[in-house]
Design an enzyme around this catalytic site. Structure first.
Site, PDB file in Angstrom:
ATOM      1  N   ASN A 155     -44.179  52.373  -7.982  1.00 23.68           N
ATOM      2  CA  ASN A 155     -43.165  51.883  -8.920  1.00 23.68           C
ATOM      3  C   ASN A 155     -41.944  51.232  -8.264  1.00 23.68           C
ATOM      4  O   ASN A 155     -41.367  50.323  -8.834  1.00 23.68           O
ATOM      5  CB  ASN A 155     -42.755  52.985  -9.914  1.00 23.68           C
ATOM      6  N   GLU A 251     -41.497  64.547  -3.935  1.00 22.87           N
ATOM      7  CA  GLU A 251     -40.695  63.934  -5.007  1.00 22.87           C
ATOM      8  C   GLU A 251     -41.682  63.591  -6.114  1.00 22.87           C
ATOM      9  O   GLU A 251     -42.453  62.635  -5.981  1.00 22.87           O
ATOM     10  CB  GLU A 251     -40.006  62.657  -4.500  1.00 22.87           C
ATOM     11  N   CYS A 285     -39.208  57.575 -12.091  1.00 25.84           N
ATOM     12  CA  CYS A 285     -39.215  59.039 -12.209  1.00 25.84           C
ATOM     13  C   CYS A 285     -37.960  59.534 -12.916  1.00 25.84           C
ATOM     14  O   CYS A 285     -37.993  60.568 -13.572  1.00 25.84           O
ATOM     15  CB  CYS A 285     -39.366  59.674 -10.837  1.00 25.84           C
TER      16      CYS A 285
END
Ligand code: NAP
Length: 482
Positions: A155, A251, A285
């Site tokens: 992303n 993460e 995120c």
């Protein structure tokens, strides 16, 4: 169109199995480039090279590492437009956003270079320990972990690669990077900046190819001392099961909440949510997924928000008129859309959006969302927000905490006490007061609680997590005072 080889220890090499694959635009399927598909013998070659690279780089004085990193940063600045074009083409991100991402590259490398030159330790007051005199001196010494395996998602193909590469290299580690299969060209362009800046042989490898095939060999290898992973919670859980005894930063996924209290500045809140839910087509995120609004202001809130979301233009990511580009694939757009349709079937109301055309999805707002439903509880990773209501600060905080995730959150209020209560009670790694969680300064600690991960990124935190602390004690003999 150039065919990209593998980068093994700073040298470009053919993959041993001689396999390549095309990288295509998620918007129109045109071929952007061709990259190697690494196999397990390439993993071995990269790790052998990294052992030599780690040995050399650890013994390179910090000021020399800084010089090389600053050159790499200058090259990333010079090549920012080229890198932005690659990001937009392979990821489908609107070119304006891709330019914003690429323009941060040089600055992340500079911030990391500085932190890598600040590996301070501390002096230990050993004589405060009963039985120990002043004849001993103790201090701590920081050293690089050795080999870092960095695994990154699609992303933010520049930002999330650099948040691993730059601190790892700055701290004196060798790195083996496995970028996302859909967006490897950005990672290769960034790696070229470090090579052109004079990074020595052995220190950097980039293995393009399948994470499912290469991941276990990279993650479980005993020569690797640190795995820095950004990606889905499912893959992160798998990595944590097989990594063995080594440092791990994970993460992972999220379902970020934003609370809008009754005294909030609604103009500010709706401007910020109309950005935070839809930047990068919601594939962030820290994207706004859940909005919890005080029941008494719900109508005003939606009236202000709706025109701002409907003004978001979609289309060709390469056009400056496009605000929101594609999802990473038509398959992903179909998955997000199916989740939205299911939410509607479960009782949510579709205020706008909910249509797809290939990999493009219209920005979507769902209201009357049951906070326990899947659209609220599970990560969506698409351009939609799910709006629910609350009647008190405490209830809003409870709802914010009601998922298994805890990455980012936002609270809109003018009430200092409510802001403090939220900051103390919301279990997320990052809390933004009067903004949404979709905000990041590259130097701040960044990472989630609960199923959103372990460890922190942000250049200072990453350098800390990519180094080891040793305790050194000098044992002298007691002396007689003169
Ligand atoms: P993903 O499918 O988990 O992939 C991430 C990376 O892991 C890719 O390079 C992938 O390679 C690799 N991988 C796949 N299987 C693996 C395995 N068995 N072992 C080791 N590596 C493996 O995630 P994604 O779809 O690319 O990214 C979206 C997710 O990332 C979302 O959940 C999002 O929330 C999360 N994310 C979190 C943060 C954060 O800071 N918390 C930031 C950004 C994104 P292939 O591409 O070859 O499959």
């Amino acid at each position: 169109m150039q065919r990209k080889q593998l980068l093994i220890g700073g040298l470009w090499r053919e993959p041993t199995n001689a396999k390549f694959e095309e990288i295509r635009s998620p918007f129109d399927q045109r071929v952007i480039g061709e990259v190697s598909i690494a196999g397990l013998s390439d993993v071995e070659s990269a790790l052998v090279a990294a052992e030599k690279g780690a040995h050399l780089w650890r013994r390179t004085p910090a000021h020399k590492r800084v010089t090389i990193l600053l050159k790499a940063a200058a090259l990333a600045d010079e090549r920012a437009e080229e890198i932005a074009q690659i990001i937009s083409a392979e990821n489908g991100k609107a070119i304006g956003e891709a330019r914003g991402e690429a323009s941060r590259s040089g600055e992340i490398i500079r911030l990391a270079a500085f932190e890598g030159s600040q590996l301070y330790g501390s002096t230990l007051p050993l004589d405060a320990n009963v039985g120990t005199g002043q004849e001993k001196i103790g201090f701590t010494l920081r050293q690089p972990v050795g080999i870092v395996v960095a695994i990154s998602p699609f992303n933010y193909p520049a930002l999330l690669v650099l948040h691993k590469l730059a601190p790892a290299l700055a701290a004196g580690n060798a790195v083996v990077l496995k970028p996302a299969r859909t967006t490897p060209l950005t990672a290769l362009a960034l790696a070229q900046c470090f090579l052109d800046a004079g990074l020595p042989e052995g220190v950097l490898s980039v293995l393009t190819g399948s994470g499912a095939e290469l991941g276990d060999a990279l993650v479980s290898d005993k020569r690797v001392r640190k795995v820095s992973f950004t990606g889905s919670t499912v893959t992160g859980e798998h990595i944590s099961r097989i990594a063995g005894i080594k440092k791990l930063s994970l993460e992972l996924g999220a379902s970020c909440p934003v609370i809008v209290l009754k005294d909030a500045d609604l103009e500010l809140a709706t401007n910020s949510i109309a950005l935070g839910g839809y930047v990068n087509a919601g594939q962030v995120c820290i994207s706004v997924q859940r909005v919890i609004v005080d029941e008494s202001i719900m109508a005003d809130f939606l009236n202000l928000l709706a025109p701002k979301v409907s003004a978001i233009t979609t289309g060709d990511p390469g056009s400056v008129d496009t605000k929101m580009g594609t999802l990473i694939s038509a398959k992903e757009a179909a998955r997000v859309n199916a989740t939205i349709q299911k939410a509607v079937a479960d009782g949510a109301k579709l205020l706008m959006g909910g249509q797809i055309d290939g990999s493009i999805m219209q920005p979507t707002i769902l209201t009357h969302v049951d906070p326990r439903s899947s659209i609220a509880q599970d990560e969506l990773f698409g351009p939609a927000i799910a709006v629910s209501s609350a009647t008190s600060v405490a209830q809003a905080i409870d709802l914010a905490n009601s998922t298994s995730y805890g990455l980012g959150s936002g609270v809109f209020t003018r009430d200092v006490s409510a802001a403090i209560q939220a900051a103390r009670e919301i279990d997320s790694g990052i809390i933004d007061i009067n903004w949404t969680p979709l905000w990041r300064a590259d130097l701040m600690p960044y990472g989630g609680l609960k199923s959103s991960g372990i460890g922190k990124e942000g250049v200072r935190s990453a350098v800390e997590e990519m180094t080891e602390v040793k305790t050194v004690v000098l044992h002298g003999q007691p002396w007689n005072p003169a």
